[in-house]
Design a protein around this motif. Sequence first.
Motif, short mmCIF file in Angstrom:
data_model
loop_
_atom_site.label_atom_id
_atom_site.label_comp_id
_atom_site.label_asym_id
_atom_site.label_seq_id
_atom_site.Cartn_x
_atom_site.Cartn_y
_atom_site.Cartn_z
N ASP A 238 40.99 47.68 -53.72
CA ASP A 238 39.81 48.28 -54.35
C ASP A 238 39.56 49.61 -53.66
O ASP A 238 39.20 49.66 -52.50
CB ASP A 238 38.62 47.34 -54.20
N HIS A 239 39.75 50.70 -54.39
CA HIS A 239 39.58 52.04 -53.84
C HIS A 239 38.15 52.55 -54.02
O HIS A 239 37.87 53.69 -53.67
CB HIS A 239 40.57 53.00 -54.50
N ALA B 5 43.43 55.88 -46.06
CA ALA B 5 44.40 56.68 -46.80
C ALA B 5 45.60 56.96 -45.91
O ALA B 5 45.45 57.29 -44.73
CB ALA B 5 43.75 57.99 -47.25
N TYR C 56 46.25 58.95 -60.33
CA TYR C 56 45.59 58.76 -59.05
C TYR C 56 46.51 58.98 -57.85
O TYR C 56 46.11 58.77 -56.72
CB TYR C 56 44.95 57.37 -58.99
#
Length: 71
Positions: free
Chosen positions: A3-4, A29, A66
Motif C-alpha cells: 500500500d503506497h 522508496a 507509477y
Amino acid sequence: MIDHGNGLVLSYANLEQIPTVYEGDAVAAGAVIGSVGDTAKCESLQESHLHLSAELNGESVSPLDYLPKKT
C-alpha cells in the motif's frame, strides 16, 4: 502487495519463495522487497520475471504510470 498510500496498491508476484519483507513491515522508496523468482510453476519454461499490477482506489490501472520514467 504494498500500500503506497493515497489509494495506490501495487502487487508484486512471482518472487522468490523466501520473502525479504513481511506483512506489516514498513518499506522505504528504493528498498529491496524481494528477488525475481520462479514461483509461478505454470510458467516454469519461461525466464524468471516479475508480475506487477496496480490498483488505484480499487480499480485496475497501469503500473507503468507509477514507475520512474526512463532517462
